[in-house]
Design an enzyme around this catalytic site. Structure first.
Site, PDB file in Angstrom:
ATOM      1  N   ASN A   1      -2.148   6.526   0.395  1.00  0.00           N
ATOM      2  CA  ASN A   1      -0.373   6.700   0.962  1.00  0.00           C
ATOM      3  C   ASN A   1      -0.461   8.240   0.794  1.00  0.00           C
ATOM      4  O   ASN A   1       1.377   7.799   1.305  1.00  0.00           O
ATOM      5  CB  ASN A   1       0.704   6.062  -0.472  1.00  0.00           C
ATOM      6  CG  ASN A   1      -0.257   6.214  -1.805  1.00  0.00           C
ATOM      7  OD1 ASN A   1      -1.381   7.269  -1.874  1.00  0.00           O
ATOM      8  ND2 ASN A   1       0.774   6.452  -2.704  1.00  0.00           N
TER       9      ASN A   1
ATOM     10  N   LYS B   1       2.513   5.923   7.548  1.00  0.00           N
ATOM     11  CA  LYS B   1       0.609   6.493   6.889  1.00  0.00           C
ATOM     12  C   LYS B   1       0.122   6.205   7.823  1.00  0.00           C
ATOM     13  O   LYS B   1      -1.347   6.525   7.215  1.00  0.00           O
ATOM     14  CB  LYS B   1       1.552   6.119   5.417  1.00  0.00           C
ATOM     15  CG  LYS B   1       2.557   6.620   4.839  1.00  0.00           C
ATOM     16  CD  LYS B   1       2.975   6.713   4.063  1.00  0.00           C
ATOM     17  CE  LYS B   1       3.990   7.531   2.905  1.00  0.00           C
ATOM     18  NZ  LYS B   1       4.175   6.728   1.768  1.00  0.00           N
TER      19      LYS B   1
ATOM     20  N   TRP C   1       0.666  -1.007  -0.072  1.00  0.00           N
ATOM     21  CA  TRP C   1      -0.146   0.400  -0.163  1.00  0.00           C
ATOM     22  C   TRP C   1       0.703   1.313  -0.971  1.00  0.00           C
ATOM     23  O   TRP C   1       0.376   2.350   0.426  1.00  0.00           O
ATOM     24  CB  TRP C   1      -0.846   0.158   1.290  1.00  0.00           C
ATOM     25  CG  TRP C   1      -1.672  -0.564   1.149  1.00  0.00           C
ATOM     26  CD1 TRP C   1      -2.906  -1.484   0.708  1.00  0.00           C
ATOM     27  CD2 TRP C   1      -1.377  -2.711   1.802  1.00  0.00           C
ATOM     28  NE1 TRP C   1      -3.540  -2.532   1.230  1.00  0.00           N
ATOM     29  CE2 TRP C   1      -2.660  -3.144   1.875  1.00  0.00           C
ATOM     30  CE3 TRP C   1      -0.307  -3.142   2.806  1.00  0.00           C
ATOM     31  CZ2 TRP C   1      -1.895  -4.650   2.345  1.00  0.00           C
ATOM     32  CZ3 TRP C   1      -0.643  -4.220   2.847  1.00  0.00           C
ATOM     33  CH2 TRP C   1      -1.236  -5.007   3.273  1.00  0.00           C
ATOM     34  N   ASP C   2       1.736   0.933  -0.335  1.00  0.00           N
ATOM     35  CA  ASP C   2       3.016   2.178  -0.306  1.00  0.00           C
ATOM     36  C   ASP C   2       2.742   2.983   1.333  1.00  0.00           C
ATOM     37  O   ASP C   2       3.107   4.188   0.739  1.00  0.00           O
ATOM     38  CB  ASP C   2       3.202   2.905  -1.103  1.00  0.00           C
ATOM     39  CG  ASP C   2       4.080   4.488  -1.395  1.00  0.00           C
ATOM     40  OD1 ASP C   2       4.544   4.201  -1.129  1.00  0.00           O
ATOM     41  OD2 ASP C   2       3.642   5.452  -1.805  1.00  0.00           O
ATOM     42  N   TYR C   3       2.856   2.392   2.085  1.00  0.00           N
ATOM     43  CA  TYR C   3       2.813   2.583   3.804  1.00  0.00           C
ATOM     44  C   TYR C   3       4.586   2.527   3.962  1.00  0.00           C
ATOM     45  O   TYR C   3       4.628   1.990   5.038  1.00  0.00           O
ATOM     46  CB  TYR C   3       2.349   1.861   3.999  1.00  0.00           C
ATOM     47  CG  TYR C   3       0.641   1.709   3.946  1.00  0.00           C
ATOM     48  CD1 TYR C   3       0.026   2.842   4.193  1.00  0.00           C
ATOM     49  CD2 TYR C   3       0.048   1.035   4.518  1.00  0.00           C
ATOM     50  CE1 TYR C   3      -1.157   3.072   4.219  1.00  0.00           C
ATOM     51  CE2 TYR C   3      -1.872   1.349   4.552  1.00  0.00           C
ATOM     52  CZ  TYR C   3      -2.774   1.938   4.377  1.00  0.00           C
ATOM     53  OH  TYR C   3      -3.601   2.416   4.283  1.00  0.00           O
TER      54      TYR C   3
END
Length: 782
Positions: free
Chosen positions: A578, A486, A458-460
């Site tokens: 994100n 995030k 999740w682009d965390y």
């Protein structure tokens, strides 16, 4: 004689046609929503509007009664779905309220008789009363006070009136011990001076995300800052006069995803290296991947650093050399003998990017002392001249912290590209992605690591600097690390071992990843969490009932099973998105009171995987692919999927989730209690008309706190600097900025003895806030 309920009204047929058309739109959209399993209200309301349209076209006064019933039913439904929450109620009822006002206009009498407006007028008055009640009640507000502790804080190596690092000290607390500005006098702050850098976005080769995000340093009576296009500037801290400017002369076109500089780094000498004329040093990482050492007195390069060049090449030993695709957007970490450097790599462009290696160089000579490559984590001795670091390994693009007494540097790690598909990640990438890693300062060896997301899809990334603070827990003084994420967690860890000081539990996570991938069975959740409640159909919003209906339809079409729903080819709703509940601005911590001032943001995003048939076709960028060296973002060349990412918005471009989208909040770090939370910021600068509605807006750029009990923030997407009472979160003061304030402010004491608040107003490219080049110092009147 009473008029017949079918008596004709003097309304024009066009009103009936428009009403019927609106009804047909609701009827069609509502039927679609019902087929998806959603609410029946829109179908019913649409049918009633069609009937109203016919009655209007025929000029029948009975339409007033019908609309009174429709408005009454709408208000009951709105309160049932949203409670006394003004903005959700307004989105559901605004069209019908405006129609009621129109129907109640002083039209001529029909057949010489009054039109019988009483029932509709009564329902409208009740609707207004409900609205007034919702104005006085904020269900999202949490009122309370943070505890008034006065505990001893660790001694600071930085003089009280100065600011020597991005977070003031290497601990990253963003706390100043200055007390001159207080809740009682902060409203008297006025601009003392303004400096213009002359550096604004929009130059040839600029990426969309060209931003002025710097937090200046204050050493002695000098301020040091960098600009988006990489110039370093020294100013007189009391007057704002320019003392010197250094242009590192970045060469050639660059493959830039971001063009920014969040700050420079200061090292106090003297140097033991013969011939070094720099008593102290400033370190500036450039967008073409150099690390430049400058003399703070003159702005000239330090000759002993880098073998007489005053700089070192960060592309050394790197794979996949592509100028601009790797550099350090954040200030480097400086210790007594080392400068520790990470860097950002291109996100979601290809599977052949530079390494995310963390390197430590001798602070005086620039010689490589150790390298920690998460793709080869045990080999930290300096790499050979003919060797390369692991390509495409997880990187650290944010700000690290250091505890020299413990001999540890704390590194927030990102993910391995591509972010949304991890089917081919190595075991080491799986281990260290989206983690905070403690490295031994002497050797670079891993002492401990704590993973904030397992198998991150999740682009965390861990986006923010870890904050180091000593906490009193269970009667013991414990060296702690507070890590914002995030997804909204604040992990409070023992910084000696990485063990949680506030409980962390593993919770089951949604399953069912894309082809060739997998998901983690569980994900960690902290006892101190700003994770928002899951979205539901009732959470959907819009400017009107119609775009709210569109958002409901879209919500039912997307895959969403709560936080950590895997990306999918049909489209997945990612919430928090994100953009992050917290991003690089982090939090501010008062080490005396052991509390945190935070700025949680809530925006949902949509992530859609696009199957790739080859490694060259542009599936996402299409005809809008950037020219020159600028990268083709989200194409994921070499991976089986490209990805489309965008905010979850209505057809009008308004967030589909109901406001607030941004808060200020105060938390007790010793107990995990969130003491207060208030919506923050207005939509003045993001609407066609400058409407100062306090809806609570997103924030990027961190806060600071002071011993005077005041916090400051500029990062909201309306152009203001604001001050808050740390104890209660109450807003105390605001001042209009000439541009977006997406940077973390700082405060210092000038030679005149006054406490100054320093604010950057330069805007943010991808947020679309107003561009500028302003450095503004505020102070109390002399």
């Amino acid at each position: 004689m009473t008029a017949s309920p079918t008596a004709r009204l003097p309304y024009r047929p066009i009103g009936g046609a428009i009403t019927a058309l609106l009804g047909l739109m609701l009827l069609g959209g509502g039927a679609w929503l019902v087929r998806l399993g959603g609410s029946w209200f829109y179908v019913a309301a649409g049918a009633v509007l069609v009937i109203e349209g016919v009655l209007l076209a025929l000029g029948r006064r009975f339409v007033l009664t019908v609309h009174a019933l429709l408005l009454a039913a709408t208000m009951v439904w709105a309160v049932w779905e949203a409670g006394l929450d003004w903005w959700p109620i307004a989105a559901r009822a605004d069209v019908f309220v405006l129609m009621a006002v129109w129907l109640l206009l002083p039209w001529p009498k029909a057949d010489g008789q009054p039109l019988g407006r009483g029932p509709l007028a009564a329902v409208l008055l009740v609707s207004v009363a409900v609205a007034a009640a919702s104005w006085a009640f904020d269900p999202h507000d949490v009122a309370g006070d943070l505890p008034p502790r006065d505990l001893p804080a660790a001694a600071s190596p930085v003089p009280d009136g100065e600011w020597h690092a991005y977070g003031r000290t290497a601990a990253g607390q963003r706390h100043s011990p200055l007390r001159a500005i207080t809740p009682d006098n902060v409203a008297r702050l006025k601009p003392a001076w303004t400096y213009r850098t002359g550096d604004v976005r929009g130059q040839p080769g600029d990426p969309v995300e060209t931003t002025f995000e710097v937090t200046p340093l204050k050493v002695g009576n000098r301020l040091f800052l960098c600009t988006p296009h990489q110039s370093v500037i020294a100013l007189d801290a009391t007057t704002g006069a320019e003392l010197w400017r250094h242009d590192p002369k970045v060469q050639g076109e660059l493959a830039l995803q971001h063009l920014t500089c969040r700050g420079v780094s200061f090292h106090a000498g003297p140097s033991p290296v013969p011939g070094d004329t720099c008593l102290n040093k400033l370190f500036m990482p450039t967008s073409d991947a150099r690390l430049v050492a400058l003399d703070p007195e003159t702005g000239q390069p330090c000759p002993a650093f880098g073998g007489g060049k005053g700089q070192i090449d960060l592309w050394a030993n790197m794979p996949n050399v592509n100028p601009g695709s790797y550099y350090s957007t954040s200030p480097v970490v400086v210790t007594k003998r080392l400068v520790v450097v990470g860097g950002t790599v291109l996100d979601n462009v290809s599977t052949k990017e530079a390494s995310g290696v963390i390197r430590a160089f001798d602070v005086d000579t620039g010689a490589l002392v150790w390298n920690w490559d998460s793709g080869n984590p045990d080999a930290t001795t300096p790499i050979g001249a003919d060797q390369q670091y692991t390509p495409n390994s997880p990187n650290s693009w944010s700000i690290s912290s250091v505890d020299e007494a413990l001999g540890l540097v704390y590194v927030p790690m990102g993910n391995q590209p591509p972010d949304q598909w991890g089917g081919k990640r190595s075991p080491s990438a799986e281990k260290f992605s989206s983690s905070v890693v403690a490295l031994d300062l002497a050797t670079g060896q891993v002492k401990w690591h704590f993973q904030t997301v397992h198998h991150d899809l999740w682009d965390y990334d861990v986006p923010a600097q870890p904050t180091l603070v000593d906490l009193t827990i269970g009667g013991q003084n414990v060296p702690a690390l507070v890590q914002p994420t995030k997804q909204g967690e604040l992990y409070v860890l023992d910084r000696r071992t990485g063990q949680p000081l506030l409980p962390v539990t593993e919770r089951p996570a949604p399953q069912g990843a894309a082809e060739g991938d997998h998901t983690a069975a569980t994900q960690p959740v902290s006892a101190l969490s700003f994770d928002p409640p899951p979205l539901t159909p009732r959470s959907m919003w819009g400017a009107t009932l119609f775009d709210q209906l569109a958002c409901r339809i879209n919500f039912h079409q997307l895959r969403y099973e709560g936080r950590y729903t895997p990306p999918s080819t049909g489209g997945t709703l990612v919430y928090p998105g994100n953009f992050g509940v917290f991003n690089w601005g982090g939090i501010a911590v008062d080490p005396v009171r052991q509390v945190a001032f935070t700025t949680p943001t809530y925006l949902a995003f949509v992530s859609t995987l696009i199957p790739r048939a080859d490694a060259t076709t542009t599936y996402v960028q299409g005809k809008e692919a950037p020219h020159g060296m600028l990268p083709k973002l989200n194409e994921n060349f070499g991976a089986p999927f490209a990805v489309k990412l965008h905010p979850f918005t209505s057809p009008l471009g308004i967030p589909c989730q109901a406001p607030p989208w941004g808060y200020v909040a105060g938390a007790d770090l010793t107990t995990g209690r969130i003491a207060w939370r208030h919506r923050n910021g207005t939509v003045r600068d993001i609407t066609p008309l400058p409407l100062p509605f306090r809806m609570g807006v997103p924030n990027i750029g961190g806060p600071i706190v002071t011993a005077g009990g005041v916090a400051f923030l500029t990062g909201t997407i309306d152009d203001y600097v604001r001050a808050y009472d740390v104890t209660s979160g109450r807003q105390l003061w605001e001042h209009r900025l000439p541009a977006g304030g997406q940077a973390t402010p700082m405060t210092y004491q000038g030679e005149d003895g006054r406490q100054y608040l320093l604010v950057i107003a330069g805007g943010h490219g991808s947020l679309g806030t107003k561009a500028g080049d302003h450095v503004i110092a505020y102070a109390l009147p002399k």
